[in-house]
Design a protein around this motif. Structure first.
Motif, PDB file in Angstrom:
ATOM      1  N   VAL A 159       0.840  -1.205   0.000  1.00 39.27           N
ATOM      2  CA  VAL A 159       0.000   0.000   0.000  1.00 39.27           C
ATOM      3  C   VAL A 159       0.871   1.250   0.000  1.00 39.27           C
ATOM      4  N   THR A 160       1.917   1.236   0.796  1.00 41.41           N
ATOM      5  CA  THR A 160       2.816   2.390   0.852  1.00 41.41           C
ATOM      6  C   THR A 160       3.541   2.582  -0.478  1.00 41.41           C
ATOM      7  N   ALA A 161       3.996   1.500  -1.085  1.00 38.15           N
ATOM      8  CA  ALA A 161       4.675   1.605  -2.380  1.00 38.15           C
ATOM      9  C   ALA A 161       3.722   2.123  -3.446  1.00 38.15           C
ATOM     10  N   TYR A 162       2.485   1.625  -3.454  1.00 41.87           N
ATOM     11  CA  TYR A 162       1.502   2.098  -4.427  1.00 41.87           C
ATOM     12  C   TYR A 162       1.214   3.577  -4.231  1.00 41.87           C
ATOM     13  N   GLU A 163       1.024   3.994  -2.975  1.00 44.25           N
ATOM     14  CA  GLU A 163       0.746   5.398  -2.699  1.00 44.25           C
ATOM     15  C   GLU A 163       1.912   6.283  -3.137  1.00 44.25           C
ATOM     16  N   THR A 164       3.124   5.828  -2.889  1.00 43.66           N
ATOM     17  CA  THR A 164       4.301   6.607  -3.263  1.00 43.66           C
ATOM     18  C   THR A 164       4.424   6.713  -4.772  1.00 43.66           C
ATOM     19  N   LEU A 165       4.152   5.624  -5.489  1.00 45.80           N
ATOM     20  CA  LEU A 165       4.267   5.648  -6.942  1.00 45.80           C
ATOM     21  C   LEU A 165       3.095   6.368  -7.601  1.00 45.80           C
ATOM     22  N   ALA A 166       1.911   6.299  -7.006  1.00 48.86           N
ATOM     23  CA  ALA A 166       0.727   6.916  -7.595  1.00 48.86           C
ATOM     24  C   ALA A 166       0.718   8.429  -7.403  1.00 48.86           C
ATOM     25  N   THR A 167       1.420   8.912  -6.398  1.00 49.67           N
ATOM     26  CA  THR A 167       1.486  10.358  -6.155  1.00 49.67           C
ATOM     27  C   THR A 167       2.913  10.820  -6.422  1.00 49.67           C
ATOM     28  N   ASP A 168       3.212  12.035  -6.077  1.00 46.15           N
ATOM     29  CA  ASP A 168       4.554  12.572  -6.283  1.00 46.15           C
ATOM     30  C   ASP A 168       5.486  12.230  -5.140  1.00 46.15           C
ATOM     31  N   GLY A 169       5.127  11.304  -4.318  1.00 44.30           N
ATOM     32  CA  GLY A 169       5.940  10.922  -3.173  1.00 44.30           C
ATOM     33  C   GLY A 169       5.052  10.713  -1.974  1.00 44.30           C
ATOM     34  N   PRO A 170       5.672  10.464  -0.827  1.00 47.73           N
ATOM     35  CA  PRO A 170       4.864  10.199   0.361  1.00 47.73           C
ATOM     36  C   PRO A 170       4.048  11.408   0.814  1.00 47.73           C
ATOM     37  N   ASN A 171       4.534  12.607   0.584  1.00 46.60           N
ATOM     38  CA  ASN A 171       3.833  13.832   0.974  1.00 46.60           C
ATOM     39  C   ASN A 171       3.871  14.807  -0.198  1.00 46.60           C
ATOM     40  N   PRO A 172       2.916  14.699  -1.136  1.00 46.99           N
ATOM     41  CA  PRO A 172       2.945  15.606  -2.277  1.00 46.99           C
ATOM     42  C   PRO A 172       2.733  17.053  -1.830  1.00 46.99           C
ATOM     43  N   PRO A 173       3.332  17.989  -2.553  1.00 44.20           N
ATOM     44  CA  PRO A 173       3.167  19.407  -2.170  1.00 44.20           C
ATOM     45  C   PRO A 173       1.723  19.854  -2.308  1.00 44.20           C
ATOM     46  N   VAL A 174       1.307  20.729  -1.415  1.00 51.56           N
ATOM     47  CA  VAL A 174      -0.047  21.271  -1.432  1.00 51.56           C
ATOM     48  C   VAL A 174       0.012  22.655  -2.059  1.00 51.56           C
ATOM     49  N   GLU A 175      -0.831  22.863  -3.071  1.00 52.21           N
ATOM     50  CA  GLU A 175      -0.851  24.168  -3.725  1.00 52.21           C
ATOM     51  C   GLU A 175      -1.631  25.168  -2.877  1.00 52.21           C
ATOM     52  N   SER A 176      -1.098  26.365  -2.794  1.00 51.20           N
ATOM     53  CA  SER A 176      -1.829  27.402  -2.089  1.00 51.20           C
ATOM     54  C   SER A 176      -2.886  27.976  -3.023  1.00 51.20           C
ATOM     55  N   PRO A 177      -3.921  28.603  -2.493  1.00 51.79           N
ATOM     56  CA  PRO A 177      -4.977  29.169  -3.362  1.00 51.79           C
ATOM     57  C   PRO A 177      -4.439  30.194  -4.366  1.00 51.79           C
ATOM     58  N   GLU A 178      -3.392  30.916  -4.020  1.00 55.65           N
ATOM     59  CA  GLU A 178      -2.828  31.892  -4.923  1.00 55.65           C
ATOM     60  C   GLU A 178      -2.158  31.240  -6.122  1.00 55.65           C
ATOM     61  N   GLU A 179      -1.541  30.067  -5.926  1.00 58.87           N
ATOM     62  CA  GLU A 179      -0.844  29.377  -6.988  1.00 58.87           C
ATOM     63  C   GLU A 179      -1.820  28.738  -7.978  1.00 58.87           C
TER      64      GLU A 179
END
Length: 53
Positions: A31-51
């Protein structure tokens, strides 16, 4: 099996307990490997509303 400490090896279902533990561990790794491969990593960056504008 003789040991100085009681380790529970006499339990009739010790094989199934060990197999279940290994399967759960491998499932967690999967599950951890799938999550890491399906996203940009274990903690993908969060876009701010301005971006996102």
């Amino acid at each position: 099996m003789y040991s100085l400490l009681h380790l529970g090896f006499e339990h009739p279902n010790v094989t199934w307990i060990a197999v279940t533990a290994v399967v759960a561990f491998v499932a967690g790794l999967g599950v951890t490997a799938y999550e890491t491969l399906a996203t940009d990593g274990p903690n993908p960056p969060v876009e701010s509303p301005e971006e996102s504008k």
